[in-house]
Design an enzyme around this catalytic site. Sequence first.
Site, mmCIF file in Angstrom:
data_model
loop_
_atom_site.group_PDB
_atom_site.id
_atom_site.type_symbol
_atom_site.label_atom_id
_atom_site.label_comp_id
_atom_site.label_asym_id
_atom_site.label_seq_id
_atom_site.Cartn_x
_atom_site.Cartn_y
_atom_site.Cartn_z
ATOM 1 N N GLY A 23 1.027 -1.349 0.067
ATOM 2 C CA GLY A 23 -0.156 -0.192 0.213
ATOM 3 C C GLY A 23 1.006 1.178 -0.055
ATOM 4 N N ALA A 24 1.919 1.151 -0.874
ATOM 5 C CA ALA A 24 2.879 2.414 -0.898
ATOM 6 C C ALA A 24 2.502 3.553 -1.895
ATOM 7 C CB ALA A 24 4.308 1.802 -0.983
ATOM 8 N N ASN A 25 1.149 3.275 -2.393
ATOM 9 C CA ASN A 25 0.802 4.462 -3.723
ATOM 10 C C ASN A 25 0.258 5.616 -3.008
ATOM 11 O OD1 ASN A 25 -1.731 3.639 -3.086
ATOM 12 N ND2 ASN A 25 -1.963 2.363 -4.834
ATOM 13 N N GLY A 27 -0.624 8.183 0.928
ATOM 14 C CA GLY A 27 -0.394 8.176 2.489
ATOM 15 C C GLY A 27 0.736 7.754 3.047
ATOM 16 N N GLY A 29 2.312 4.847 3.507
ATOM 17 C CA GLY A 29 3.163 4.110 2.832
ATOM 18 C C GLY A 29 4.100 4.735 1.880
ATOM 19 N N SER A 164 -2.885 0.328 14.864
ATOM 20 C CA SER A 164 -3.378 1.502 15.100
ATOM 21 C C SER A 164 -3.845 1.293 16.680
ATOM 22 C CB SER A 164 -4.701 1.940 14.229
ATOM 23 O OG SER A 164 -5.591 2.665 14.797
ATOM 24 N N TYR A 189 -12.890 -2.793 11.881
ATOM 25 C CA TYR A 189 -11.273 -2.288 11.583
ATOM 26 C C TYR A 189 -10.734 -2.411 13.044
ATOM 27 C CZ TYR A 189 -7.932 1.293 11.266
ATOM 28 O OH TYR A 189 -6.403 2.180 11.043
HETATM 29 N N1 NAP Z 1 -4.202 7.724 8.468
HETATM 30 C C1 NAP Z 1 -4.340 7.491 9.852
HETATM 31 O O1 NAP Z 1 -5.040 8.206 10.558
HETATM 32 C C2 NAP Z 1 -3.966 6.162 10.336
HETATM 33 C C3 NAP Z 1 -4.319 5.957 11.720
HETATM 34 C C4 NAP Z 1 -3.832 4.707 12.436
HETATM 35 C C5 NAP Z 1 -3.340 3.520 11.387
HETATM 36 N N2 NAP Z 1 -3.524 3.828 10.257
HETATM 37 C C6 NAP Z 1 -2.857 2.712 9.469
HETATM 38 O O2 NAP Z 1 -1.783 3.258 8.351
HETATM 39 C C7 NAP Z 1 -1.938 2.163 7.218
HETATM 40 C C8 NAP Z 1 -1.616 3.199 6.103
HETATM 41 O O3 NAP Z 1 -3.093 4.053 5.835
HETATM 42 P P1 NAP Z 1 -3.167 5.506 5.256
HETATM 43 O O4 NAP Z 1 -3.396 6.298 6.393
HETATM 44 O O5 NAP Z 1 -1.626 5.827 4.685
HETATM 45 O O6 NAP Z 1 -4.123 5.310 4.322
HETATM 46 P P2 NAP Z 1 -4.366 5.544 2.723
HETATM 47 O O7 NAP Z 1 -3.559 6.573 2.228
HETATM 48 O O8 NAP Z 1 -5.716 5.104 2.425
HETATM 49 O O9 NAP Z 1 -3.270 4.219 2.232
HETATM 50 C C9 NAP Z 1 -3.810 2.587 2.265
HETATM 51 C C10 NAP Z 1 -3.097 1.895 1.234
HETATM 52 O O10 NAP Z 1 -3.494 0.592 1.352
HETATM 53 C C11 NAP Z 1 -3.846 0.221 0.028
HETATM 54 N N3 NAP Z 1 -4.825 -0.999 0.094
HETATM 55 C C12 NAP Z 1 -6.099 -1.094 0.621
HETATM 56 N N4 NAP Z 1 -6.433 -2.109 0.376
HETATM 57 C C13 NAP Z 1 -5.675 -3.058 -0.311
HETATM 58 C C14 NAP Z 1 -5.604 -4.287 -0.689
HETATM 59 N N5 NAP Z 1 -6.880 -5.059 -0.513
HETATM 60 N N6 NAP Z 1 -4.503 -4.623 -1.456
HETATM 61 C C15 NAP Z 1 -3.547 -3.887 -1.646
HETATM 62 N N7 NAP Z 1 -3.320 -2.596 -1.128
HETATM 63 C C16 NAP Z 1 -4.374 -2.169 -0.709
HETATM 64 C C17 NAP Z 1 -4.519 1.490 -0.879
HETATM 65 O O11 NAP Z 1 -4.398 1.018 -2.058
HETATM 66 P P3 NAP Z 1 -5.484 1.744 -3.009
HETATM 67 O O12 NAP Z 1 -4.765 3.098 -3.573
HETATM 68 O O13 NAP Z 1 -5.400 0.622 -4.182
HETATM 69 O O14 NAP Z 1 -6.606 1.582 -2.486
HETATM 70 C C18 NAP Z 1 -3.414 2.571 -0.207
HETATM 71 O O15 NAP Z 1 -2.146 2.287 -0.770
HETATM 72 C C19 NAP Z 1 -3.185 1.640 7.184
HETATM 73 O O16 NAP Z 1 -2.753 0.193 7.857
HETATM 74 C C20 NAP Z 1 -4.031 2.138 8.557
HETATM 75 O O17 NAP Z 1 -4.954 1.299 9.474
HETATM 76 C C21 NAP Z 1 -3.773 4.934 9.499
#
Ligand code: NAP
Length: 330
Positions: A23-25, A27, A29, A164, A189
């Site tokens: 998921g490095a595309n 946020g 990642g 999280s 979640y």
């Molecule tokens: N943001 C916050 O406040 C927060 C807080 C606590 C924990 N986190 C954790 O941080 C991590 C990263 O989240 P983020 O905030 O950076 O959100 P994000 O920008 O939505 O990034 C999530 C990434 O996961 C990918 N993904 C989702 N479903 C997938 C699948 N089935 N197969 C492959 N890739 C998939 C998405 O790809 P697509 O573009 O293809 O959907 C996207 O690249 C997550 O595990 C999240 O639970 C985030």
Amino acid sequence: MWPFNIMCDSTARLDGKTVVITGANSGIGKETARDLYRRGARVILACRNMEKANAAVDDIKRNPFSKVDGQQLKDKTGDLAIYQLDLSSFQSVRECAKSLLTKEPVIHILINNAGIFMYPFEKTEDGNEMHLQSNHLGHFLLTLLLLPKLRLSGFGCRIINVSSIAHWFGNINFDDINLEKFYGPWKAYAQSKLANILFTKELAHQLAKAEIEGINVYALHPGLIPTEISRHSGDTFFYGADKLFNFFTWMFFKNVMQGAQTTIYCAVDEKVGEETGLYYSDCSHAMTYSKAMNADYSKKLWDTSCRLLHLEPEESLVALLNTISRQIAD
Ligand SMILES: NC(=O)c1ccc[n+]([C@@H]2O[C@H](COP(=O)([O-])OP(=O)(O)OC[C@H]3O[C@@H](n4cnc5c(N)ncnc54)[C@H](OP(=O)(O)O)[C@@H]3O)[C@@H](O)[C@H]2O)c1
């Protein structure tokens, strides 16, 4: 934006190291990929959406320096590659692992970062609830498939599970793990994020029991950050909930570069290299919910995860790795 954020102050370089980030595309990642690329690593973006992955690679190449001190490291960036991975499909996870094992001579760091949040009830093609498989089971399978490669890549390998603070609200509903009797997106979640920590602890334990040295495992909370993670909240809560969440986090919490710091810390910090099986937040140890520390609970989840992958939980990790590797042998 909260002004007192802790940044990872390690200047460790990763020349010659290969890192896989799911998921490095976007946020956290993507920002993690940018930082590790800056440190000289070959960074593999394991992503579902290839268009977004290509755009992320272009962006990282054009702007490789995420931190002020980045300029000192100019011209010493690493290398970027993309592999297709959809964690909601075991078939896709196996194909991705097979390509990585075939094409990459070494893998030193695996960052299980991808995740979904507040997704409406849906089952994957493998019959599992979407959060459970995308956030936990897909990473569980990927990790076990890649473990033999990490083992052969030398000492100092790391596996990092992005969890999280939401795990504090989680339970593993062993009687109804797909939450078919009573579904709530927050419940799903929180269960999946508690699973990330239990997996971290049990994997560290299983590695120690199998006397496999040189691979450390970490779980972390990145902070609250305005990213695309909230994209489904508008459908599940109320119209505009995604924008409200992002405005709130933007005002009072971290930006995405700050949100990547604890992941980067677990990936590169020298002191952390001495630790395993722990949970971090703001670049230091953090307390988990008591259930996340229960060894019986983590073993029960390990066995349940094996069964959901149609594997018999084996007594020995090495035997399990052999069985799971045979699934992609031909
Ligand atoms: N943001 C916050 O406040 C927060 C807080 C606590 C924990 N986190 C954790 O941080 C991590 C990263 O989240 P983020 O905030 O950076 O959100 P994000 O920008 O939505 O990034 C999530 C990434 O996961 C990918 N993904 C989702 N479903 C997938 C699948 N089935 N197969 C492959 N890739 C998939 C998405 O790809 P697509 O573009 O293809 O959907 C996207 O690249 C997550 O595990 C999240 O639970 C985030």
